[in-house]
Scaffold this motif. Structure first.
Motif, PDB file in Angstrom:
ATOM      1  N   ARG A  92       0.823  -1.220   0.000  1.00 46.64           N
ATOM      2  CA  ARG A  92       0.000   0.000   0.000  1.00 46.64           C
ATOM      3  C   ARG A  92       0.855   1.266   0.000  1.00 46.64           C
ATOM      4  NH1 ARG A  92      -3.740  -0.515   5.068  1.00 46.64           N
ATOM      5  NH2 ARG A  92      -4.125   1.645   4.453  1.00 46.64           N
ATOM      6  N   SER A 210      -5.181  10.875   9.338  1.00 45.96           N
ATOM      7  CA  SER A 210      -5.621  10.677   7.953  1.00 45.96           C
ATOM      8  C   SER A 210      -5.407   9.225   7.519  1.00 45.96           C
ATOM      9  CB  SER A 210      -4.867  11.613   7.015  1.00 45.96           C
ATOM     10  OG  SER A 210      -3.470  11.352   7.067  1.00 45.96           O
ATOM     11  N   LEU A 211      -4.335   8.605   7.993  1.00 45.28           N
ATOM     12  CA  LEU A 211      -4.045   7.227   7.592  1.00 45.28           C
ATOM     13  C   LEU A 211      -5.124   6.275   8.094  1.00 45.28           C
ATOM     14  CD1 LEU A 211      -0.189   7.104   8.232  1.00 45.28           C
ATOM     15  CD2 LEU A 211      -1.415   7.750   6.153  1.00 45.28           C
ATOM     16  N   LEU A 214      -7.957   5.719   5.647  1.00 45.68           N
ATOM     17  CA  LEU A 214      -7.722   4.915   4.450  1.00 45.68           C
ATOM     18  C   LEU A 214      -8.423   3.563   4.521  1.00 45.68           C
ATOM     19  CD1 LEU A 214      -3.908   5.593   3.932  1.00 45.68           C
ATOM     20  CD2 LEU A 214      -5.732   6.263   2.370  1.00 45.68           C
ATOM     21  N   GLU A 215      -8.615   3.050   5.715  1.00 45.05           N
ATOM     22  CA  GLU A 215      -9.213   1.721   5.863  1.00 45.05           C
ATOM     23  C   GLU A 215     -10.628   1.660   5.302  1.00 45.05           C
ATOM     24  OE1 GLU A 215      -7.447  -0.828   6.875  1.00 45.05           O
ATOM     25  OE2 GLU A 215      -5.741   0.512   7.180  1.00 45.05           O
ATOM     26  N   LEU A 220      -9.114   7.884  -1.167  1.00 39.19           N
ATOM     27  CA  LEU A 220      -8.132   8.765  -0.548  1.00 39.19           C
ATOM     28  C   LEU A 220      -6.722   8.247  -0.812  1.00 39.19           C
ATOM     29  CD1 LEU A 220      -7.319  11.072   1.449  1.00 39.19           C
ATOM     30  CD2 LEU A 220      -7.634   9.406   3.302  1.00 39.19           C
ATOM     31  N   LEU A 221      -5.831   9.156  -1.207  1.00 42.43           N
ATOM     32  CA  LEU A 221      -4.408   8.877  -1.309  1.00 42.43           C
ATOM     33  C   LEU A 221      -3.675   9.906  -0.451  1.00 42.43           C
ATOM     34  CD1 LEU A 221      -3.898   8.210  -5.133  1.00 42.43           C
ATOM     35  CD2 LEU A 221      -3.660   6.531  -3.293  1.00 42.43           C
ATOM     36  N   GLY A 242      -1.901   4.289   0.099  1.00 42.87           N
ATOM     37  CA  GLY A 242      -3.281   4.118  -0.352  1.00 42.87           C
ATOM     38  C   GLY A 242      -4.056   3.177   0.538  1.00 42.87           C
ATOM     39  N   ALA A 243      -5.298   2.996   0.197  1.00 44.75           N
ATOM     40  CA  ALA A 243      -6.188   2.107   0.940  1.00 44.75           C
ATOM     41  C   ALA A 243      -5.869   0.646   0.612  1.00 44.75           C
ATOM     42  CB  ALA A 243      -7.639   2.429   0.579  1.00 44.75           C
ATOM     43  N   SER A 246      -5.211  -0.889  -3.114  1.00 44.66           N
ATOM     44  CA  SER A 246      -4.827   0.200  -4.013  1.00 44.66           C
ATOM     45  C   SER A 246      -3.517  -0.064  -4.753  1.00 44.66           C
ATOM     46  CB  SER A 246      -4.688   1.507  -3.218  1.00 44.66           C
ATOM     47  OG  SER A 246      -3.669   1.393  -2.238  1.00 44.66           O
TER      48      SER A 246
END
Length: 367
Positions: A92, A210-211, A214-215, A220-221, A242-243, A246
């Protein structure tokens, strides 16, 4: 004075008198040198100090060992260390030659000719350039999440939103709750490119906020960099996360020839040797930032609340360009906002308490 004139001035003088005069001239030169201040550069967003010797040693070792070889394209060691740091699967995470390169690659991957990229403004000048290079259009939006949602709903050809958090040049941080609201309400097919190159300087929320999103939000990147708090701008190392699932998209963003082995070695050593140093740098900024903000407001400035290593300020009596010019004559450099269409503003980097004191003194004289 010519060469002969220089020596004639000593005619009729004793050796002691000549030496005394030369000693006085030398003393005067020393006094002037001691009173001369180095220029204080508060115009940049990069870390002002030299890199740690261990990073330099790691780069030197790799350079002597293998400049004749191509780098490891996947950058497995550095990717693994970053994945462990952020607690994500290595699949990821992708490396790039700076976060800017990866942001540009993502824009080209997501936007087809004629489609739109939205960005809040003022912000990083690269974002409109990214859209243009992808043969798309950049739409600058004033306001916050509501303004972005309104623009995305109104324009059917929007495919991506580029956001910097903390934002350059305003220093504003997008709260995780607002980012989540944006992701939940955006139309299908619109991706969010979150540029967190300055996130290490923020203390309003955990840097992992923010991370965690992603889950549950595959659109979202997140992009990060070694150029700012890590002080390695010259190495050009960035990465994107990325998620789950991704990996295919991230593979499209990776530079064709990878990241140089020298850059990988410097970033890898920084992760292992300098994490505490970077945390200390962030503490310095977080402690000095409120003091600088208060000092500027005390001098009549409008100052945005910042979570970056700089503040965005405007004075009602003086345009930003003129203030920057007056400060430059006093040996203090700040960045004028003219290039962003914000002529009232200046961006001022946060350094030490001594730098704040010198800046405040120079501003008082400039005003």
């Amino acid at each position: 004075m010519g060469l002969l004139d220089y020596y004639r001035q000593f005619e009729g003088m004793t050796e002691e008198e000549v030496n005394q005069g030369l000693r006085e001239e030398a003393a005067e030169r020393r006094r002037k040198a001691l009173t001369r201040l180095e220029t204080l550069d508060l115009s940049l967003t990069t870390w002002p100090e030299l890199s740690h010797p261990r990073i330099v040693a790691a780069i030197t070792y790799v350079a002597r060992r293998g400049l004749h070889r191509y780098p490891h394209l996947a950058g497995s060691d550095l990717r693994g260390a970053l994945a462990e740091r952020h607690r994500v699967d290595p699949d990821r995470l992708i490396l790039g030659n700076g976060a800017a390169e990866l942001l540009s690659s993502a824009t080209r991957a997501l936007i087809e000719p004629g489609q739109q990229l939205l960005t809040l403004w003022p912000s990083y000048p690269l974002y409109p350039i990214m859209a243009r290079r992808a043969h798309g259009r950049a739409t600058r939006v004033s306001g916050g999440v509501d303004a972005l949602l309104e623009a995305a709903a109104r324009e059917p050809d929007v495919r991506a939103i580029a956001l910097a958090s903390p934002n350059d040049p305003t220093g504003e941080l997008l709260p995780a709750a607002e980012l989540q609201r944006l992701l939940e309400r955006l139309p299908e097919g619109v991706a969010v490119l979150l540029d967190e190159s300055l996130v290490e300087f923020a203390d309003a929320q955990p840097t992992s906020s923010s991370l965690a999103l992603l889950e549950h939000h595959p659109r979202l990147l997140v992009f990060r960099s070694f150029s700012k708090a890590w002080g390695l701008a010259g190495l050009r190392v960035g990465y994107a996360i990325g998620a789950p699932g991704s990996g295919q998209l991230l593979a499209e963003l990776a530079p064709d020839l990878g990241v140089s082995e020298i850059s990988q070695a410097g970033a890898f050593e920084a992760l292992h040797s300098c994490s505490e140093l970077v945390d200390g740098r962030a503490r310095v900024i977080c402690e000095e930032r409120p003091r600088l903000t208060a000092a500027l407001r005390g001098l009549g400035f409008e100052v945005a609340d910042s979570q970056a290593n700089f503040v965005w300020a405007a004075h009602p009596a003086l345009q930003g360009g003129e203030l920057a010019a007056r400060l430059a004559r006093a040996g203090v450099l700040v960045a004028a906002g003219d290039a962003l269409g914000e002529p009232r503003h200046v961006r001022i980097a946060v350094h030490s308490s001594a730098a704040t004191d010198r800046l405040a003194n120079a501003i008082q004289k400039a005003l």
